[in-house]
Scaffold this motif. Structure first.
Motif, PDB file in Angstrom:
ATOM      1  N   THR A  82      -0.220   9.682  11.139  1.00 36.47           N
ATOM      2  CA  THR A  82      -0.979   9.112  12.053  1.00 36.47           C
ATOM      3  C   THR A  82      -0.356   7.571  12.520  1.00 36.47           C
ATOM      4  OG1 THR A  82      -2.629   7.812  10.764  1.00 36.47           O
ATOM      5  CG2 THR A  82      -3.110  10.200  11.744  1.00 36.47           C
ATOM      6  N   ASP A 139       7.129   4.035   2.264  1.00 40.42           N
ATOM      7  CA  ASP A 139       6.381   3.199   1.242  1.00 40.42           C
ATOM      8  C   ASP A 139       7.415   2.692   0.590  1.00 40.42           C
ATOM      9  OD1 ASP A 139       4.371   3.870   2.760  1.00 40.42           O
ATOM     10  OD2 ASP A 139       3.178   5.012   1.356  1.00 40.42           O
ATOM     11  N   GLY A 148     -12.850  12.464   1.850  1.00 40.94           N
ATOM     12  CA  GLY A 148     -13.150  12.887   2.936  1.00 40.94           C
ATOM     13  C   GLY A 148     -12.846  11.573   3.957  1.00 40.94           C
ATOM     14  N   SER A 149     -12.459  10.597   3.483  1.00 43.22           N
ATOM     15  CA  SER A 149     -12.218   9.491   4.508  1.00 43.22           C
ATOM     16  C   SER A 149     -11.165   9.878   5.345  1.00 43.22           C
ATOM     17  CB  SER A 149     -11.937   8.453   3.533  1.00 43.22           C
ATOM     18  OG  SER A 149     -12.825   7.891   2.804  1.00 43.22           O
ATOM     19  N   LYS A 183       1.297   5.632  -0.611  1.00 44.21           N
ATOM     20  CA  LYS A 183       0.321   6.849  -0.425  1.00 44.21           C
ATOM     21  C   LYS A 183       1.127   7.974  -1.118  1.00 44.21           C
ATOM     22  CE  LYS A 183      -1.877  10.089   2.407  1.00 44.21           C
ATOM     23  NZ  LYS A 183      -1.947  10.783   3.686  1.00 44.21           N
ATOM     24  N   CYS A 240       0.879  -1.205  -0.070  1.00 43.18           N
ATOM     25  CA  CYS A 240       0.005   0.030   0.005  1.00 43.18           C
ATOM     26  C   CYS A 240       0.822   1.327   0.029  1.00 43.18           C
ATOM     27  CB  CYS A 240      -0.945   0.147   1.241  1.00 43.18           C
ATOM     28  SG  CYS A 240      -1.823  -1.451   1.349  1.00 43.18           S
TER      29      CYS A 240
HETATM   30  C1  LIG Z   1     -12.330  13.906   8.771  1.00 40.32           C
HETATM   31  C2  LIG Z   1     -11.211  13.676   7.844  1.00 40.32           C
HETATM   32  C3  LIG Z   1     -11.321  13.846   6.456  1.00 40.32           C
HETATM   33  C4  LIG Z   1     -10.270  13.497   5.426  1.00 40.32           C
HETATM   34  N1  LIG Z   1     -10.504  13.829   4.191  1.00 40.32           N
HETATM   35  C5  LIG Z   1      -9.506  13.541   3.449  1.00 40.32           C
HETATM   36  C6  LIG Z   1      -9.615  13.864   2.031  1.00 40.32           C
HETATM   37  O1  LIG Z   1     -10.738  14.180   1.428  1.00 40.32           O
HETATM   38  N2  LIG Z   1      -8.666  13.693   0.905  1.00 40.32           N
HETATM   39  C7  LIG Z   1      -7.444  13.310   1.572  1.00 40.32           C
HETATM   40  O2  LIG Z   1      -6.598  12.722   0.645  1.00 40.32           O
HETATM   41  N3  LIG Z   1      -7.182  12.736   2.770  1.00 40.32           N
HETATM   42  C8  LIG Z   1      -8.373  13.172   3.587  1.00 40.32           C
HETATM   43  N4  LIG Z   1      -8.070  12.948   5.264  1.00 40.32           N
HETATM   44  C9  LIG Z   1      -6.751  12.312   5.400  1.00 40.32           C
HETATM   45  C10 LIG Z   1      -6.789  10.781   5.326  1.00 40.32           C
HETATM   46  O3  LIG Z   1      -7.907  10.334   6.194  1.00 40.32           O
HETATM   47  C11 LIG Z   1      -5.484  10.299   5.650  1.00 40.32           C
HETATM   48  O4  LIG Z   1      -4.469  10.682   4.910  1.00 40.32           O
HETATM   49  C12 LIG Z   1      -5.317   8.709   5.372  1.00 40.32           C
HETATM   50  O5  LIG Z   1      -6.359   8.197   6.156  1.00 40.32           O
HETATM   51  C13 LIG Z   1      -4.239   8.278   5.564  1.00 40.32           C
HETATM   52  O6  LIG Z   1      -3.601   8.745   7.107  1.00 40.32           O
HETATM   53  P1  LIG Z   1      -2.116   8.887   7.285  1.00 40.32           P
HETATM   54  O7  LIG Z   1      -1.810   9.949   6.326  1.00 40.32           O
HETATM   55  O8  LIG Z   1      -1.999   9.441   8.636  1.00 40.32           O
HETATM   56  O9  LIG Z   1      -1.418   7.787   6.979  1.00 40.32           O
HETATM   57  P2  LIG Z   1      -0.608   6.481   8.031  1.00 40.32           P
HETATM   58  O10 LIG Z   1      -1.674   5.863   8.819  1.00 40.32           O
HETATM   59  O11 LIG Z   1       0.594   7.337   8.713  1.00 40.32           O
HETATM   60  O12 LIG Z   1      -0.073   5.779   6.801  1.00 40.32           O
HETATM   61  C14 LIG Z   1       0.670   4.419   7.023  1.00 40.32           C
HETATM   62  C15 LIG Z   1       0.699   3.665   5.896  1.00 40.32           C
HETATM   63  O13 LIG Z   1      -0.253   3.355   5.112  1.00 40.32           O
HETATM   64  C16 LIG Z   1      -0.701   3.282   3.939  1.00 40.32           C
HETATM   65  N5  LIG Z   1      -1.253   4.530   3.550  1.00 40.32           N
HETATM   66  C17 LIG Z   1      -1.871   5.458   4.134  1.00 40.32           C
HETATM   67  N6  LIG Z   1      -2.896   6.174   3.180  1.00 40.32           N
HETATM   68  C18 LIG Z   1      -2.817   5.608   1.924  1.00 40.32           C
HETATM   69  C19 LIG Z   1      -3.535   5.523   0.871  1.00 40.32           C
HETATM   70  N7  LIG Z   1      -4.205   6.540   0.628  1.00 40.32           N
HETATM   71  N8  LIG Z   1      -3.381   4.588  -0.250  1.00 40.32           N
HETATM   72  C20 LIG Z   1      -2.582   3.707   0.117  1.00 40.32           C
HETATM   73  N9  LIG Z   1      -1.933   3.217   1.172  1.00 40.32           N
HETATM   74  C21 LIG Z   1      -2.048   4.321   2.144  1.00 40.32           C
HETATM   75  C22 LIG Z   1       0.853   3.462   3.592  1.00 40.32           C
HETATM   76  O14 LIG Z   1       1.507   2.474   3.383  1.00 40.32           O
HETATM   77  C23 LIG Z   1       1.455   4.430   4.714  1.00 40.32           C
HETATM   78  O15 LIG Z   1       2.869   4.345   4.691  1.00 40.32           O
HETATM   79  C24 LIG Z   1      -8.977  13.371   5.971  1.00 40.32           C
HETATM   80  C25 LIG Z   1      -8.899  13.059   7.305  1.00 40.32           C
HETATM   81  C26 LIG Z   1      -9.952  13.370   8.233  1.00 40.32           C
HETATM   82  C27 LIG Z   1      -9.613  12.985   9.721  1.00 40.32           C
END
Ligand SMILES: Cc1cc2nc3c(=O)[nH]c(=O)nc-3n(C[C@H](O)[C@H](O)[C@H](O)COP(=O)(O)OP(=O)(O)OC[C@H]3O[C@@H](n4cnc5c(N)ncnc54)[C@H](O)[C@@H]3O)c2cc1C
Length: 267
Positions: A130, A38, A91-92, A8, A6
């Motif tokens: 996160t 990644d 918005g996820s 990002k 996975c």
């Molecule tokens: C209420 C809310 C609304 C949001 N709306 C949006 C939005 O509209 N658009 C948006 O881009 N973000 C949005 N976000 C942010 C989004 O939720 C996070 O960027 C996403 O969940 C990944 O979290 P992180 O960046 O902390 O990844 P971490 O948990 O730190 O990532 C850990 C690992 O997970 C994998 N990973 C993480 N994200 C992805 C991905 N997208 N695809 C594949 N692998 C992945 C990778 O291997 C990464 O190294 C929103 C967040 C909140 C709280």
């Protein structure tokens, strides 16, 4: 060994800015890269495949431009790539993102006609930061998970993982399939060649939207499916309160530094 990585796409900057009106990250004008952790996860996956056979499939959830990140993974050893992108996914939060990714992993298994033995993630994304998505994917798929991996050794259908910890490292074993998150490794991921870049450019990257993932529960996706509510975001103001000591001998400057530290009650 069949491996799903996975990845990002993240902004290539240390200065993440937040739009004060929409409360989303400002991505315009900022170049993007594959999240550095990644790239290590992908390198571990490709090395395992080279040793044991099988396939490495990379997936990313994001906007259409995330295809560029997937192409760069294809140029350094991934066999196939899928973009997970749909209107209902916007918005996820991390819980919804990891749910969508876990359902996408099942859909990709169907499309590729295989089962993944290993799902690899980076330890965290350098923008969202996160470190929740990898462990949450494991929970959604009901798989064992090992975080902070420095090395993965396969033996008789099990893996032994060298896991970074404060005191050094632990060795942890688990049965497959499993989810593992990867930290910065002591070696660098491989670079693409011109030939591998050209080949990657020609490869098709299928896009999976909500319609292509039949098992998905849309109530768990997007803003509606996200229990995290952002109340307020702001960019911290950097206060320039540094003091420059110049034009004096070193001994005097050292005395001044000690005085300043005491005055500021740091010591
Ligand atoms: C209420 C809310 C609304 C949001 N709306 C949006 C939005 O509209 N658009 C948006 O881009 N973000 C949005 N976000 C942010 C989004 O939720 C996070 O960027 C996403 O969940 C990944 O979290 P992180 O960046 O902390 O990844 P971490 O948990 O730190 O990532 C850990 C690992 O997970 C994998 N990973 C993480 N994200 C992805 C991905 N997208 N695809 C594949 N692998 C992945 C990778 O291997 C990464 O190294 C929103 C967040 C909140 C709280």
């Amino acid at each position: 060994m069949n491996i799903c990585v996975c990845i990002k796409q993240v902004p290539d900057t240390n200065e993440i800015k937040v739009d004060p009106v929409t409360h989303t990250l400002v991505r315009a004008g900022v170049p993007s890269i594959v999240n550095p952790f990644d790239t290590y996860a992908q390198e571990v996956g490709v090395r395992l495949k080279e040793k044991l056979g099988g396939k490495v499939v990379v997936i990313s959830m994001g906007p259409p431009q995330a295809k560029e990140a997937l192409k760069s993974c294809l140029a350094v050893g991934a066999d196939a790539a899928y973009l997970i992108s749909g209107r209902k996914f916007g918005g996820s939060d991390t819980l919804a993102t990891s749910y969508i990714l876990s359902e996408a992993i099942k859909a990709v298994e169907e499309k590729e006609g295989l089962k993944f033995d290993l799902i690899l993630c980076g330890k965290q994304a350098v923008d969202g930061d996160t470190a929740q998505v990898g462990p949450e994917i494991a929970e959604h798929l009901d798989l064992p998970q090992i975080t902070y991996a420095l090395d993965i050794i396969e033996e008789d259908g099990e893996i032994q993982v060298k896991r970074e910890c404060e005191a050094g490292y632990d060795m942890i074993a688990t049965k497959l399939p499993a989810v593992v998150t990867v930290v910065k490794l002591p070696y660098e991921p491989r670079y693409p060649t011109i030939k591998s870049k050209m080949a990657a450019k020609k490869k098709e990257i299928p896009v999976l939207s909500e319609e292509d993932i039949p098992s998905i529960d849309l109530a768990c996706c997007g803003l509606k499916g996200s229990p995290t509510k952002v109340k307020k975001t702001y960019t911290p103001v950097r206060e320039k309160n540094g003091v420059k000591l110049a034009g004096m001998p070193a001994e005097e400057a050292a005395e001044q530094v000690v005085k300043l530290i005491y005055d500021a009650k740091i010591l």
